[in-house]
Scaffold this motif. Structure first.
Motif, mmCIF file in Angstrom:
data_model
loop_
_atom_site.group_PDB
_atom_site.id
_atom_site.type_symbol
_atom_site.label_atom_id
_atom_site.label_comp_id
_atom_site.label_asym_id
_atom_site.label_seq_id
_atom_site.Cartn_x
_atom_site.Cartn_y
_atom_site.Cartn_z
ATOM 1 N N PRO A 96 -9.850 4.025 -5.113
ATOM 2 C CA PRO A 96 -10.915 4.387 -4.170
ATOM 3 C C PRO A 96 -12.275 3.778 -4.491
ATOM 4 C CG PRO A 96 -10.334 6.262 -5.536
ATOM 5 C CD PRO A 96 -9.337 5.181 -5.812
ATOM 6 N N LYS A 97 -12.477 3.330 -5.719
ATOM 7 C CA LYS A 97 -13.776 2.765 -6.081
ATOM 8 C C LYS A 97 -13.820 1.253 -5.917
ATOM 9 C CE LYS A 97 -14.697 6.578 -9.081
ATOM 10 N NZ LYS A 97 -14.617 7.134 -10.387
ATOM 11 N N ASP A 98 -12.677 0.619 -5.662
ATOM 12 C CA ASP A 98 -12.644 -0.830 -5.499
ATOM 13 C C ASP A 98 -13.093 -1.224 -4.096
ATOM 14 O OD1 ASP A 98 -11.668 -1.071 -8.024
ATOM 15 O OD2 ASP A 98 -9.597 -1.497 -7.433
ATOM 16 N N ALA A 99 -13.878 -2.292 -4.039
ATOM 17 C CA ALA A 99 -14.294 -2.834 -2.739
ATOM 18 C C ALA A 99 -13.066 -3.379 -2.027
ATOM 19 C CB ALA A 99 -15.325 -3.933 -2.938
ATOM 20 N N GLY A 100 -12.997 -3.164 -0.747
ATOM 21 C CA GLY A 100 -11.884 -3.678 0.033
ATOM 22 C C GLY A 100 -10.631 -2.844 -0.070
ATOM 23 N N GLY A 101 -10.729 -1.664 -0.645
ATOM 24 C CA GLY A 101 -9.573 -0.789 -0.745
ATOM 25 C C GLY A 101 -9.140 -0.296 0.630
ATOM 26 N N TRP A 102 -8.064 0.433 0.663
ATOM 27 C CA TRP A 102 -7.564 0.955 1.936
ATOM 28 C C TRP A 102 -7.332 2.448 1.809
ATOM 29 C CZ3 TRP A 102 -2.915 3.432 1.670
ATOM 30 C CH2 TRP A 102 -2.066 3.115 0.606
ATOM 31 N N SER A 103 -7.195 3.084 2.945
ATOM 32 C CA SER A 103 -6.796 4.489 2.986
ATOM 33 C C SER A 103 -5.910 4.688 4.205
ATOM 34 C CB SER A 103 -8.002 5.430 3.033
ATOM 35 O OG SER A 103 -8.659 5.329 4.270
ATOM 36 N N ARG A 154 -10.635 23.397 4.719
ATOM 37 C CA ARG A 154 -10.524 23.550 3.268
ATOM 38 C C ARG A 154 -10.018 22.225 2.723
ATOM 39 N NH1 ARG A 154 -7.842 29.527 2.447
ATOM 40 N NH2 ARG A 154 -9.474 30.668 3.509
ATOM 41 N N ARG A 155 -10.422 21.932 1.481
ATOM 42 C CA ARG A 155 -10.119 20.600 0.956
ATOM 43 C C ARG A 155 -9.770 20.653 -0.532
ATOM 44 N NH1 ARG A 155 -12.915 15.207 2.442
ATOM 45 N NH2 ARG A 155 -12.777 14.065 0.515
ATOM 46 N N TRP A 156 -8.833 19.801 -0.916
ATOM 47 C CA TRP A 156 -8.434 19.627 -2.310
ATOM 48 C C TRP A 156 -8.300 18.129 -2.555
ATOM 49 C CZ3 TRP A 156 -4.333 17.037 -4.373
ATOM 50 C CH2 TRP A 156 -4.093 17.224 -5.733
ATOM 51 N N GLN A 157 -8.577 17.693 -3.786
ATOM 52 C CA GLN A 157 -8.389 16.284 -4.127
ATOM 53 C C GLN A 157 -8.066 16.132 -5.603
ATOM 54 O OE1 GLN A 157 -12.166 14.794 -2.908
ATOM 55 N NE2 GLN A 157 -13.114 15.134 -4.903
ATOM 56 N N THR A 158 -7.415 15.032 -5.936
ATOM 57 C CA THR A 158 -7.155 14.716 -7.331
ATOM 58 C C THR A 158 -8.459 14.281 -7.980
ATOM 59 O OG1 THR A 158 -6.647 12.411 -6.839
ATOM 60 C CG2 THR A 158 -4.784 13.968 -6.869
ATOM 61 N N ASP A 159 -8.482 14.274 -9.305
ATOM 62 C CA ASP A 159 -9.674 13.807 -10.026
ATOM 63 C C ASP A 159 -10.044 12.385 -9.633
ATOM 64 O OD1 ASP A 159 -9.858 16.211 -11.349
ATOM 65 O OD2 ASP A 159 -9.034 15.465 -13.237
ATOM 66 N N ASP A 160 -9.048 11.549 -9.427
ATOM 67 C CA ASP A 160 -9.288 10.145 -9.077
ATOM 68 C C ASP A 160 -9.527 9.928 -7.582
ATOM 69 O OD1 ASP A 160 -8.974 9.365 -11.727
ATOM 70 O OD2 ASP A 160 -6.812 9.082 -11.491
ATOM 71 N N ARG A 161 -9.382 10.980 -6.797
ATOM 72 C CA ARG A 161 -9.549 10.942 -5.336
ATOM 73 C C ARG A 161 -8.581 9.978 -4.639
ATOM 74 N NH1 ARG A 161 -15.664 11.060 -6.375
ATOM 75 N NH2 ARG A 161 -16.070 13.283 -6.299
ATOM 76 N N ASP A 162 -7.417 9.771 -5.265
ATOM 77 C CA ASP A 162 -6.435 8.920 -4.611
ATOM 78 C C ASP A 162 -5.524 9.708 -3.677
ATOM 79 O OD1 ASP A 162 -5.304 10.153 -6.809
ATOM 80 O OD2 ASP A 162 -4.463 8.331 -7.660
ATOM 81 N N LEU A 163 -5.566 11.036 -3.791
ATOM 82 C CA LEU A 163 -4.888 11.929 -2.854
ATOM 83 C C LEU A 163 -5.863 13.036 -2.474
ATOM 84 C CD1 LEU A 163 -2.445 13.062 -1.291
ATOM 85 C CD2 LEU A 163 -1.758 14.216 -3.420
#
Length: 156
Positions: free
Chosen positions: A117-124, A86-95
């Motif tokens: 999350p939309k920036d190139a070179g981002g991290w997770s 099951r999955r949940w996420q914020t509108d911005d998908r940062d969590l």
């Protein structure tokens, strides 16, 4: 959810701390809550594990949407288990939070932080906390609901 061995309590300063019951050095912390208006709550999320510390400074919870507390309450209500993820996420998908159930009545919550999350070179970064499906999940859901409650002091 504050672990029994902690001397900290749930409040707006300390936030909510989720510790993995299998490894207490793995956890997530909700903190630094603030609000500009009655429609949203902003907060930071920190994830930690051995050799890992990550933080997203401004996660936004909108009071009009399906929220994290409701997602956690639904997981707690299904304490006898479910199949799949099951999955949940914020509108911005940062969590992003994904949940799986394993035998023995435990829920694995994988907390993924992805600022920009939309920036190139981002991290997770992700950590997984394991909690008891019933009591611990219910307590976590209640703590998160309290933490994310809209501020009474925000302007209309």
């Amino acid at each position: 959810m504050v672990s029994p061995d902690s001397d900290r309590t749930l409040d707006e300063q300390a936030g909510v701390v989720v510790r993995c019951q299998d490894n207490a050095s793995v956890g997530v912390r909700f903190c630094d809550r603030f609000s500009f208006d009655r429609d949203s709550v902003h907060y930071a999320v920190e994830a930690r594990a051995p050799a890992l510390t990550a933080r997203v400074n401004e996660v936004v919870a909108w009071t009009r949407d399906s929220d994290l507390a409701r997602f956690l309450e639904e997981l707690a209500a299904d304490y006898q288990g479910w199949d799949g993820e099951r999955r949940w996420q914020t509108d911005d998908r940062d969590l992003i939070v994904s949940a799986v159930f394993r035998s023995g009545g435990h829920v694995g919550l994988t907390w993924t932080l992805r600022p920009w999350p939309k920036d190139a070179g981002g991290w997770s970064a992700s950590v997984t906390t394991w909690l008891e499906a019933g009591e611990q999940m219910s307590a976590l859901a209640a703590d998160v609901r309290h933490f994310l409650a809209p501020s009474r002091e925000a302007s209309p």
